[in-house]
Design an enzyme around this catalytic site. Structure first.
Site, mmCIF file in Angstrom:
data_model
loop_
_atom_site.group_PDB
_atom_site.id
_atom_site.type_symbol
_atom_site.label_atom_id
_atom_site.label_comp_id
_atom_site.label_asym_id
_atom_site.label_seq_id
_atom_site.Cartn_x
_atom_site.Cartn_y
_atom_site.Cartn_z
ATOM 1 N N LYS A 57 0.813 -1.290 0.000
ATOM 2 C CA LYS A 57 0.138 0.133 -0.032
ATOM 3 C C LYS A 57 0.729 1.057 0.151
ATOM 4 O O LYS A 57 0.433 2.327 -0.627
ATOM 5 C CB LYS A 57 -1.009 0.032 1.265
ATOM 6 C CG LYS A 57 -0.167 0.107 2.614
ATOM 7 C CD LYS A 57 -1.287 -0.156 3.569
ATOM 8 C CE LYS A 57 -0.666 0.230 4.979
ATOM 9 N NZ LYS A 57 -1.200 -0.271 6.104
ATOM 10 N N ARG B 212 -7.106 0.145 17.164
ATOM 11 C CA ARG B 212 -7.796 0.497 16.048
ATOM 12 C C ARG B 212 -8.605 -0.681 15.814
ATOM 13 O O ARG B 212 -9.721 -1.008 16.462
ATOM 14 C CB ARG B 212 -6.418 0.479 14.853
ATOM 15 C CG ARG B 212 -7.058 1.233 13.578
ATOM 16 C CD ARG B 212 -5.820 1.510 12.698
ATOM 17 N NE ARG B 212 -5.427 0.109 11.981
ATOM 18 C CZ ARG B 212 -4.391 0.248 11.159
ATOM 19 N NH1 ARG B 212 -3.767 1.149 10.900
ATOM 20 N NH2 ARG B 212 -4.168 -1.138 10.667
#
Ligand SMILES: *Cc1c(COP(=O)(O)O)cnc(C)c1O
Length: 366
Positions: free
Chosen positions: A38, A133
């Site tokens: 990514k 998260r």
């Protein structure tokens, strides 16, 4: 006219070597590496270099990058790293082999998408061990969700479980966190009556445990991006000095010098705020030689964090489209039109490689 600058060079042999160095150290622990693309916007050449270097899987947070790589002929398999949006599940099932998951409603909807498309899909269910998260906080709820996938969702295969650390909560991966994850895996295994294939211990920050030889038994999968792309976080920010086997300059930014002048080091006039609503401070070091470059925050996120390779040069700051270097101490003369090189941190690479006016050059020796 040939528009060559600013320019980002990707060195594939260095990326292959970094991947290989990490993969072979992980292999000693029975850990396979998912190469995370990514940060490189899913650049297919980067993806291929990861596979050539020994990564057994490719990971990204965004489906668009999976599609880009598949269309370029990079086989995968692909792991979707960001827990999916309900609205993208059909694409997840269509394009990705595996996804990270943390909600029962999404797992149920994944089953529906699989049925609709006549496919199966693998999932890694995430535990939150303190980084706050993604992932289940309540571990009994997590165990129940895994049993539900195993028993009630015939097209969704429970490949394993995982954790992410060092992102939002900046929690350091420690052996006890890994042991907690393995303990959850063992409990799930006893409930479903079989071994889980994947116990995924985290990202680049978890690789420290492999490097230090303190990774507990049981972890068999890591998802690594920065550590093979830039390899700076651990060596520079964490100050780990015996990691020289990873090279930090697989990416090079080149920008052209627009102006070279001697000017005061302190702005002259009433200081308000800069174009980004910040109120910077300036040190008065008298008149200094400086140069202006044709690259800025718009290209690299924060131009002041570019790392000049020119000895003696220091980045003073930047604006959207400019970067300013102090070159008073440089032995090498700098002229208008010169091309200067910079090393990049992860975020600079991430922004630069995704910009359509960045000139990208891929270097290879094969
Ligand atoms: C981005 C990401 C990774 C890779 O992180 P690096 O620090 O680049 O190694 C791993 N896992 C998840 C869930 C991610 O989002």
């Amino acid at each position: 006219m040939d528009r060559q600058y600013p320019q980002l060079e990707i060195n594939l042999p260095k990326l292959r070597r970094n991947t290989h160095e990490v993969v072979q150290r992980c292999q000693k622990y029975g850990i396979t590496v998912c190469g995370v693309i990514k940060g490189a916007n899913g650049h297919p050449d980067v993806a291929r270099a990861f596979l050539d270097g020994g990564a057994t899987e490719l990971g990204t947070s965004r489906i668009e990058q999976v599609i880009r790589c598949r269309e370029a002929g990079v086989p995968g398999p692909y792991l979707l790293l960001r827990v999916p949006m309900l609205s993208e599940l059909e694409d997840v099932v269509r394009w990705c082999d595996t996804s990270l998951q943390s909600e029962v409603a999404v797992l149920d909807a994944t089953e529906e998408a699989c049925q609709k498309l006549g496919k199966t899909h693998r999932v890694i269910v995430m535990a939150d061990l303190g980084d706050l998260r993604e992932g289940f906080w309540d571990k009994q709820e997590m165990v129940r969700a895994c049993v539900h996938v195993e028993q009630d969702l015939p097209h969704v295969h429970l490949a394993g479980i995982g954790v992410n650390l060092g992102c939002y909560g900046s929690i350091q991966p420690m052996p006890d966190k890994m042991e907690d994850l393995v303990a959850i895996a063992r409990e799930i295994e006893s409930k479903i009556g079989r071994k889980l294939e994947v116990i995924s211990g985290g990202a680049t920050s978890s690789y420290t445990l492999v490097h230090w030889d303190t990774m507990p038994d049981g972890i068999n999968h890591l998802r690594i991006g920065e550590g093979i792309l830039n390899a700076k976080d651990l060596q520079v920010d964490w100050g780990i000095h015996d990691m020289k086997y990873l090279c930090m300059d697989a990416f090079t930014i080149r920008a052209q010098v627009l102006e070279v002048k001697t000017k005061p080091s302190h702005p002259v006039g009433t200081i308000v705020i800069d174009a980004f609503c910040r109120r910077p401070t300036y040190v008065d070091r008298g008149m200094r030689k400086r140069c202006l470059l044709g690259i800025g925050h718009a290209d690299v996120g924060d131009a002041s964090r570019l790392i000049p390779r020119l000895a003696g040069a220091e980045v003073l700051g930047g604006s959207s489209d400019h970067c300013i270097l102090d070159i008073e101490e440089c032995e090498q003369e700098v002229h208008v039109g010169d091309i200067l090189e910079f090393s990049v941190i992860y975020s600079a690479m991430m922004y630069a490689i995704a910009r359509n006016d960045m000139h990208i050059i891929v270097v290879d020796d094969q």
